[in-house]
Enzyme design. Structure first.
Site, mmCIF file in Angstrom:
data_model
loop_
_atom_site.group_PDB
_atom_site.id
_atom_site.type_symbol
_atom_site.label_atom_id
_atom_site.label_comp_id
_atom_site.label_asym_id
_atom_site.label_seq_id
_atom_site.Cartn_x
_atom_site.Cartn_y
_atom_site.Cartn_z
ATOM 1 N N GLU A 207 49.705 32.798 33.569
ATOM 2 C CA GLU A 207 50.084 31.628 32.756
ATOM 3 C C GLU A 207 48.860 30.745 32.564
ATOM 4 O O GLU A 207 47.873 30.901 33.285
ATOM 5 C CB GLU A 207 51.210 30.851 33.454
ATOM 6 C CG GLU A 207 50.779 30.362 34.818
ATOM 7 C CD GLU A 207 51.889 29.760 35.654
ATOM 8 O OE1 GLU A 207 53.061 29.899 35.284
ATOM 9 O OE2 GLU A 207 51.552 29.140 36.669
ATOM 10 N N HIS B 246 38.434 31.344 52.111
ATOM 11 C CA HIS B 246 39.475 30.697 52.919
ATOM 12 C C HIS B 246 39.768 31.475 54.198
ATOM 13 O O HIS B 246 40.833 31.304 54.796
ATOM 14 C CB HIS B 246 40.753 30.516 52.088
ATOM 15 C CG HIS B 246 40.602 29.505 50.983
ATOM 16 N ND1 HIS B 246 41.521 29.344 49.962
ATOM 17 C CD2 HIS B 246 39.625 28.594 50.740
ATOM 18 C CE1 HIS B 246 41.107 28.374 49.139
ATOM 19 N NE2 HIS B 246 39.957 27.924 49.580
HETATM 20 P P1 OAD Z 1 48.378 29.755 43.267
HETATM 21 O O1 OAD Z 1 49.716 30.172 43.757
HETATM 22 O O2 OAD Z 1 48.106 28.301 43.172
HETATM 23 O O3 OAD Z 1 48.082 30.384 41.840
HETATM 24 C C1 OAD Z 1 48.316 31.751 41.597
HETATM 25 C C2 OAD Z 1 48.204 31.975 40.108
HETATM 26 O O4 OAD Z 1 48.331 33.370 39.874
HETATM 27 C C3 OAD Z 1 49.283 31.273 39.281
HETATM 28 O O5 OAD Z 1 48.695 30.535 38.220
HETATM 29 C C4 OAD Z 1 50.128 32.427 38.724
HETATM 30 O O6 OAD Z 1 50.592 32.185 37.406
HETATM 31 C C5 OAD Z 1 49.141 33.566 38.734
HETATM 32 N N1 OAD Z 1 49.750 34.911 38.863
HETATM 33 C C6 OAD Z 1 50.889 35.266 39.482
HETATM 34 N N2 OAD Z 1 51.075 36.586 39.416
HETATM 35 C C7 OAD Z 1 50.025 37.097 38.728
HETATM 36 C C8 OAD Z 1 49.625 38.409 38.321
HETATM 37 N N3 OAD Z 1 50.353 39.487 38.620
HETATM 38 N N4 OAD Z 1 48.473 38.542 37.625
HETATM 39 C C9 OAD Z 1 47.722 37.450 37.301
HETATM 40 N N5 OAD Z 1 48.060 36.200 37.655
HETATM 41 C C10 OAD Z 1 49.179 36.008 38.376
HETATM 42 O O7 OAD Z 1 47.307 30.483 44.213
HETATM 43 P P2 OAD Z 1 45.754 30.169 44.390
HETATM 44 O O8 OAD Z 1 45.178 29.628 43.145
HETATM 45 O O9 OAD Z 1 45.138 31.356 45.006
HETATM 46 O O10 OAD Z 1 44.683 27.843 50.218
HETATM 47 O O11 OAD Z 1 45.806 29.010 45.465
HETATM 48 C C11 OAD Z 1 44.613 28.496 45.986
HETATM 49 C C12 OAD Z 1 44.779 28.098 47.419
HETATM 50 O O12 OAD Z 1 45.915 27.223 47.553
HETATM 51 C C13 OAD Z 1 45.099 29.244 48.348
HETATM 52 O O13 OAD Z 1 43.965 29.963 48.754
HETATM 53 C C14 OAD Z 1 45.725 28.532 49.503
HETATM 54 C C15 OAD Z 1 46.618 27.575 48.764
HETATM 55 O O14 OAD Z 1 46.905 26.399 49.455
HETATM 56 C C16 OAD Z 1 44.714 27.782 51.545
HETATM 57 O O15 OAD Z 1 45.605 28.257 52.203
HETATM 58 C C17 OAD Z 1 43.529 27.071 52.113
#
Ligand code: OAD
Length: 250
Positions: A216, A122
């Site tokens: 989660e 990204h």
């Molecule tokens: P999300 O915010 O959708 O998901 C993050 C995940 O990490 C969640 O399921 C949380 O439960 C988990 N989480 C939080 N803290 C954690 C920890 N300490 N250890 C392990 N897990 C943890 O973020 P992404 O999946 O990265 O795109 O989102 C994908 C894309 O959506 C991003 O790259 C961004 C966004 O829109 C763009 O900006 C193009």
């Protein structure tokens, strides 16, 4: 079995027997560094409207607003440091003949922790490019408004917005790594944004042992061979210790 406190033996065995490991990371791996995630209770997309911030149309409609938001995120990302999860993945890269990370994160924390083979799916918030001709432009951190390129186009952060193609080379490399990995890790991602979210499924379809590490359950959880729930910054070092101890003891 509690995934946080006990690393299942099968994961240690599979990692010890593997030569090729690939990883997908998302915002959750940087959460313990202080970078907000997107879809958690306090996540960015829970509080803010992505339609106004993460679409090209939004940038063209209100470039100053979008620019300022990315400048504030850039500042946050410059101030934070890698956490034990980033450092553990960097250590693992030294151990495995084939090891790579495909990251959805734009914060550069994997590279700052020492990881070398990182495919940025990204983009990276530290870079800027022209929204028309694509030329990369170096700018002072404090640039208050989006400048114009010599071609007349507006300069934008080099990040992928909704509806945009992912960088082809990074995606191809990530897909190739997924298809050939013996163990595949999906770490700190809600696994909702495609095509990045497709990578773990492809890895498993091509024979990888799929391990999810996430705070989660996600849409991917039912498809993972093992899902370890908890903080990546705690689980990964524990896993790496278990692998290292077993490797040393034969
Ligand atoms: P999300 O915010 O959708 O998901 C993050 C995940 O990490 C969640 O399921 C949380 O439960 C988990 N989480 C939080 N803290 C954690 C920890 N300490 N250890 C392990 N897990 C943890 O973020 P992404 O999946 O990265 O795109 O989102 C994908 C894309 O959506 C991003 O790259 C961004 C966004 O829109 C763009 O900006 C193009």
């Amino acid at each position: 079995m509690d995934g946080v406190n006990t690393i299942p033996n099968i994961v240690v065995e599979r990692c010890l027997g593997a030569r090729r490991i690939a990883v997908l990371t998302g915002a959750g791996i940087s959460a313990e560094s202080g970078v907000p995630t997107f879809r958690d209770r306090d996540g960015l997309w829970t509080k803010l409207n992505p339609q106004e911030l993460a679409f090209m149309e939004a940038f063209l409609k209100n470039p100053q607003h979008v620019w300022e938001w990315y400048q504030s995120r850039r500042k946050v990302m410059q101030e934070v440091k890698p956490n034990p999860a980033h450092y553990t993945l960097a250590a693992m890269e030294d151990f495995y003949p084939v090891f790579s990370i495909a990251t959805q994160n734009i914060d550069g924390l994997h590279q700052r922790a020492g990881s070398r083979k990182v495919f940025e799916l990204h983009g990276n918030i530290e870079r800027n490019r022209c929204s028309v001709c694509g030329r990369f432009v170096e700018l002072p951190d404090e640039t208050a408004e989006p400048p114009r390129c010599s071609c007349g186009g507006l300069i934008r952060p080099d990040v992928v917005w909704f509806g945009e193609m992912l960088p082809e080379e990074a995606l191809d490399s990530a897909a190739q790594a997924a298809r050939t990995a013996e163990v595949y890790f999906s770490i700190g991602t809600s696994a909702q944004v495609f095509p990045a979210a497709q990578l773990p499924y492809d890895a498993a379809e091509h024979g990888a042992f799929l391990v999810e590490i996430n705070a989660e359950p996600t849409a991917l959880t039912p498809y993972a061979h093992i899902s370890l729930q908890g903080k990546a910054g705690e689980i990964l070092p524990r896993l790496w210790r278990a692998i290292s101890e077993k490797a040393a003891n034969g």
